[in-house]
Design a protein around this motif. Structure first.
Motif, PDB file in Angstrom:
ATOM      1  N   LYS A  18       0.950  -1.522  -0.123  1.00  0.00           N
ATOM      2  CA  LYS A  18      -0.087  -0.315   0.012  1.00  0.00           C
ATOM      3  C   LYS A  18       0.494   1.318   0.008  1.00  0.00           C
ATOM      4  O   LYS A  18       0.506   2.071  -0.412  1.00  0.00           O
ATOM      5  CB  LYS A  18      -0.842   0.070   1.417  1.00  0.00           C
ATOM      6  N   PHE A  19       1.785   0.893   0.939  1.00  0.00           N
ATOM      7  CA  PHE A  19       2.961   2.344   0.769  1.00  0.00           C
ATOM      8  C   PHE A  19       3.711   2.410  -0.894  1.00  0.00           C
ATOM      9  O   PHE A  19       3.535   3.723  -1.120  1.00  0.00           O
ATOM     10  CB  PHE A  19       3.822   2.059   2.105  1.00  0.00           C
ATOM     11  N   TRP A  20       3.973   1.544  -1.180  1.00  0.00           N
ATOM     12  CA  TRP A  20       4.510   2.027  -2.359  1.00  0.00           C
ATOM     13  C   TRP A  20       3.717   2.516  -3.175  1.00  0.00           C
ATOM     14  O   TRP A  20       3.836   3.124  -4.608  1.00  0.00           O
ATOM     15  CB  TRP A  20       5.739   1.228  -2.853  1.00  0.00           C
ATOM     16  N   SER A  21       2.322   1.591  -3.452  1.00  0.00           N
ATOM     17  CA  SER A  21       0.640   2.578  -4.196  1.00  0.00           C
ATOM     18  C   SER A  21       0.520   3.553  -4.630  1.00  0.00           C
ATOM     19  O   SER A  21       0.525   4.792  -4.644  1.00  0.00           O
ATOM     20  CB  SER A  21       0.004   0.984  -4.058  1.00  0.00           C
ATOM     21  N   PHE A  22       1.573   4.074  -2.541  1.00  0.00           N
ATOM     22  CA  PHE A  22       0.494   5.555  -2.720  1.00  0.00           C
ATOM     23  C   PHE A  22       1.716   7.567  -3.386  1.00  0.00           C
ATOM     24  O   PHE A  22       1.429   7.624  -3.984  1.00  0.00           O
ATOM     25  CB  PHE A  22       0.614   5.943  -0.886  1.00  0.00           C
ATOM     26  N   ILE A  23       3.041   6.130  -3.817  1.00  0.00           N
ATOM     27  CA  ILE A  23       3.754   6.388  -3.722  1.00  0.00           C
ATOM     28  C   ILE A  23       3.800   6.863  -4.967  1.00  0.00           C
ATOM     29  O   ILE A  23       3.669   8.265  -6.457  1.00  0.00           O
ATOM     30  CB  ILE A  23       5.474   6.382  -3.323  1.00  0.00           C
ATOM     31  N   SER A  54       0.106  17.486  -1.198  1.00  0.00           N
ATOM     32  CA  SER A  54      -0.647  17.834   0.301  1.00  0.00           C
ATOM     33  C   SER A  54      -2.283  16.676   0.608  1.00  0.00           C
ATOM     34  O   SER A  54      -1.689  16.244   1.441  1.00  0.00           O
ATOM     35  CB  SER A  54      -1.478  19.090   0.043  1.00  0.00           C
ATOM     36  N   ILE A  55      -2.542  15.721   0.080  1.00  0.00           N
ATOM     37  CA  ILE A  55      -3.766  15.027  -0.082  1.00  0.00           C
ATOM     38  C   ILE A  55      -2.556  13.769   0.381  1.00  0.00           C
ATOM     39  O   ILE A  55      -2.878  13.143   1.295  1.00  0.00           O
ATOM     40  CB  ILE A  55      -4.713  14.732  -1.101  1.00  0.00           C
ATOM     41  N   PHE A  56      -1.371  13.400  -0.442  1.00  0.00           N
ATOM     42  CA  PHE A  56      -0.753  11.941  -0.321  1.00  0.00           C
ATOM     43  C   PHE A  56      -0.077  12.289   0.813  1.00  0.00           C
ATOM     44  O   PHE A  56       1.009  11.142   0.802  1.00  0.00           O
ATOM     45  CB  PHE A  56      -0.052  11.416  -1.411  1.00  0.00           C
ATOM     46  N   ALA A  57       1.083  13.442   0.727  1.00  0.00           N
ATOM     47  CA  ALA A  57       1.663  14.100   1.840  1.00  0.00           C
ATOM     48  C   ALA A  57       1.832  12.204   3.156  1.00  0.00           C
ATOM     49  O   ALA A  57       3.042  12.028   3.206  1.00  0.00           O
ATOM     50  CB  ALA A  57       2.051  15.164   2.084  1.00  0.00           C
ATOM     51  N   SER A  58       0.342  12.701   3.710  1.00  0.00           N
ATOM     52  CA  SER A  58       0.268  12.421   5.418  1.00  0.00           C
ATOM     53  C   SER A  58       0.454  10.408   4.929  1.00  0.00           C
ATOM     54  O   SER A  58       0.827   9.985   6.033  1.00  0.00           O
ATOM     55  CB  SER A  58      -0.610  12.453   5.613  1.00  0.00           C
ATOM     56  N   PHE A  59      -0.017  10.128   3.930  1.00  0.00           N
ATOM     57  CA  PHE A  59      -0.303   8.812   3.642  1.00  0.00           C
ATOM     58  C   PHE A  59       1.550   8.155   3.257  1.00  0.00           C
ATOM     59  O   PHE A  59       1.885   7.212   3.473  1.00  0.00           O
ATOM     60  CB  PHE A  59      -0.925   8.500   2.377  1.00  0.00           C
ATOM     61  N   ILE A  60       2.529   9.050   3.052  1.00  0.00           N
ATOM     62  CA  ILE A  60       3.841   8.414   2.833  1.00  0.00           C
ATOM     63  C   ILE A  60       4.950   9.428   3.749  1.00  0.00           C
ATOM     64  O   ILE A  60       5.511   8.444   4.668  1.00  0.00           O
ATOM     65  CB  ILE A  60       4.082   9.267   1.838  1.00  0.00           C
ATOM     66  N   ASP A  61       4.398  10.385   4.363  1.00  0.00           N
ATOM     67  CA  ASP A  61       5.479  11.136   5.822  1.00  0.00           C
ATOM     68  C   ASP A  61       4.924  10.312   6.998  1.00  0.00           C
ATOM     69  O   ASP A  61       5.746  10.084   7.535  1.00  0.00           O
ATOM     70  CB  ASP A  61       4.942  12.489   5.872  1.00  0.00           C
ATOM     71  N   LYS A  87      10.348  17.937  24.609  1.00  0.00           N
ATOM     72  CA  LYS A  87       9.410  19.082  24.234  1.00  0.00           C
ATOM     73  C   LYS A  87       8.960  17.414  23.718  1.00  0.00           C
ATOM     74  O   LYS A  87       9.183  17.339  22.205  1.00  0.00           O
ATOM     75  CB  LYS A  87       9.433  20.485  23.786  1.00  0.00           C
ATOM     76  N   ILE A  88       7.471  17.528  23.891  1.00  0.00           N
ATOM     77  CA  ILE A  88       6.529  17.210  22.543  1.00  0.00           C
ATOM     78  C   ILE A  88       5.967  17.579  21.709  1.00  0.00           C
ATOM     79  O   ILE A  88       5.282  18.354  22.269  1.00  0.00           O
ATOM     80  CB  ILE A  88       6.201  15.534  23.198  1.00  0.00           C
ATOM     81  N   GLN A  89       5.376  17.209  20.638  1.00  0.00           N
ATOM     82  CA  GLN A  89       4.193  17.692  19.854  1.00  0.00           C
ATOM     83  C   GLN A  89       3.154  16.728  19.791  1.00  0.00           C
ATOM     84  O   GLN A  89       2.999  15.511  19.207  1.00  0.00           O
ATOM     85  CB  GLN A  89       4.665  18.362  18.675  1.00  0.00           C
ATOM     86  N   LEU A  90       2.004  17.214  19.935  1.00  0.00           N
ATOM     87  CA  LEU A  90       0.812  16.226  19.940  1.00  0.00           C
ATOM     88  C   LEU A  90       0.438  16.629  19.011  1.00  0.00           C
ATOM     89  O   LEU A  90       0.200  17.751  18.563  1.00  0.00           O
ATOM     90  CB  LEU A  90      -0.054  15.768  21.633  1.00  0.00           C
ATOM     91  N   HIS A  91      -0.322  15.279  17.976  1.00  0.00           N
ATOM     92  CA  HIS A  91      -1.102  15.501  17.080  1.00  0.00           C
ATOM     93  C   HIS A  91      -2.472  15.174  17.195  1.00  0.00           C
ATOM     94  O   HIS A  91      -2.073  13.688  17.101  1.00  0.00           O
ATOM     95  CB  HIS A  91      -0.308  15.331  15.131  1.00  0.00           C
ATOM     96  N   GLY A  92      -3.590  15.146  16.774  1.00  0.00           N
ATOM     97  CA  GLY A  92      -4.726  14.344  16.307  1.00  0.00           C
ATOM     98  C   GLY A  92      -5.075  13.577  14.903  1.00  0.00           C
ATOM     99  O   GLY A  92      -6.483  14.216  15.034  1.00  0.00           O
ATOM    100  N   GLY A  93      -4.230  13.074  14.984  1.00  0.00           N
ATOM    101  CA  GLY A  93      -4.417  12.693  13.403  1.00  0.00           C
ATOM    102  C   GLY A  93      -4.236  13.535  12.488  1.00  0.00           C
ATOM    103  O   GLY A  93      -4.373  14.519  12.279  1.00  0.00           O
ATOM    104  N   THR A  94      -4.139  12.749  11.011  1.00  0.00           N
ATOM    105  CA  THR A  94      -3.926  12.848  10.232  1.00  0.00           C
ATOM    106  C   THR A  94      -4.943  12.749   9.178  1.00  0.00           C
ATOM    107  O   THR A  94      -5.846  12.182   9.919  1.00  0.00           O
ATOM    108  CB  THR A  94      -2.694  12.635   9.578  1.00  0.00           C
ATOM    109  N   LEU A  95      -5.002  13.340   7.409  1.00  0.00           N
ATOM    110  CA  LEU A  95      -5.905  12.592   6.651  1.00  0.00           C
ATOM    111  C   LEU A  95      -5.691  11.414   6.661  1.00  0.00           C
ATOM    112  O   LEU A  95      -6.601  10.345   6.465  1.00  0.00           O
ATOM    113  CB  LEU A  95      -5.807  13.067   5.560  1.00  0.00           C
ATOM    114  N   PHE A  96      -4.269  10.418   6.948  1.00  0.00           N
ATOM    115  CA  PHE A  96      -3.487   9.277   6.547  1.00  0.00           C
ATOM    116  C   PHE A  96      -4.474   8.118   7.384  1.00  0.00           C
ATOM    117  O   PHE A  96      -5.082   7.672   7.335  1.00  0.00           O
ATOM    118  CB  PHE A  96      -2.441   9.612   6.459  1.00  0.00           C
ATOM    119  N   ASP A  97      -4.649   8.849   9.062  1.00  0.00           N
ATOM    120  CA  ASP A  97      -4.803   8.515  10.247  1.00  0.00           C
ATOM    121  C   ASP A  97      -6.252   8.121   9.863  1.00  0.00           C
ATOM    122  O   ASP A  97      -6.999   7.381  10.094  1.00  0.00           O
ATOM    123  CB  ASP A  97      -4.472   9.252  11.714  1.00  0.00           C
ATOM    124  N   TYR A  98      -7.420   9.648   9.359  1.00  0.00           N
ATOM    125  CA  TYR A  98      -8.613   9.517   9.823  1.00  0.00           C
ATOM    126  C   TYR A  98      -9.017   8.379   9.037  1.00  0.00           C
ATOM    127  O   TYR A  98     -10.768   7.888   8.670  1.00  0.00           O
ATOM    128  CB  TYR A  98      -9.025  10.873   9.495  1.00  0.00           C
TER     129      TYR A  98
END
Length: 223
Positions: A18-23, A54-61, A87-98
């Motif tokens: 799947k990862f390589w299919s995103f790329i 921008s749409i594909f970024a989170s699926f790869i990054d 310090k840590i930065q919390l993130h509430g999920g990306t498009l990939f996660d949603y």
């Protein structure tokens, strides 16, 4: 309630496919846009490259950052950067996660419940991960779905959202809009001004753990 990240429960081999299919898909779409711009001499078409990236970024990054240890999942929808400068930065999920966690067919109420449940689960797992000698580590977070009153009871204090964060949001407005729409179950455009920023320490969060666990249990018991 149990929130499952459908990407990470796949066998490693299927994750790689799947990862390589995103790329590959990103590459093909980008080539098509560039070819169309070149063949028609409508170079303005090249502006389409940015929203596609921008749409594909989170699926790869995001999978890449998880594999390298730069991002840690504390729950399917709560990510954190690796500790840096105490310090840590919390993130509430990306498009990939949603995309791999929420359902387009469930109601706004159901998806919001899943998001809040995952946030609370993640914060509890965060506290379990760090022992008390790390209580002075600073936590920075940005969120749409936790109101300041609840955040304050959890040990967070509302702070002014940094200009850089707003710029990043504008730059990634399309994937954020898609994520927001998935959460609400319909097309919805998030207001940049509604993004809230919070700060705390692991120690302050730990002191409010009983309240955190109480919210978590209440969400879990709701139908």
């Amino acid at each position: 309630m149990k929130i499952i990240h459908r990407y990470y429960i796949l066998p490693k081999r299927d994750q790689k496919r799947k990862f390589w299919s995103f790329i590959l898909n990103l590459f093909i779409i980008t080539v098509i846009i560039v070819f169309m711009a070149w063949s028609t001499k409508l170079w303005l078409l090249l502006v389409l490259v940015h929203p596609v990236l921008s749409i594909f970024a989170s699926f790869i990054d995001v999978p890449t950052a998880r594999n390298t240890g730069n991002i840690v999942y504390y729950s399917p929808l709560l990510l954190a950067s690796a500790v840096k400068d105490h310090k840590i930065q919390l993130h509430g999920g990306t498009l990939f996660d949603y995309y791999y966690t929420l359902s387009l067919h469930k109601s706004e109420k159901r998806n919001k419940k899943a998001i809040l449940y995952s946030y609370m689960e993640g914060l509890i797992n965060l506290l379990d991960h760090f022992d008390q000698k790390h209580d002075d580590i600073m936590i920075e977070a940005n969120a749409y779905f936790i109101n300041p009153h609840t955040a304050e009871k959890l040990g967070f204090k509302k702070v002014r959202t940094k200009t850089l964060q707003k710029v990043i949001m504008i730059f990634n407005y399309l994937p954020i809009t898609i994520s927001y729409s998935i959460a609400l179950g319909e097309l919805n455009f998030p207001n940049i001004l509604s993004l809230k920023s919070y700060e705390s320490t692991i120690g302050e969060l730990r002191m409010n753990r009983p309240y955190l666990e109480n919210i978590f249990e209440r969400i879990n018991q709701k139908k």
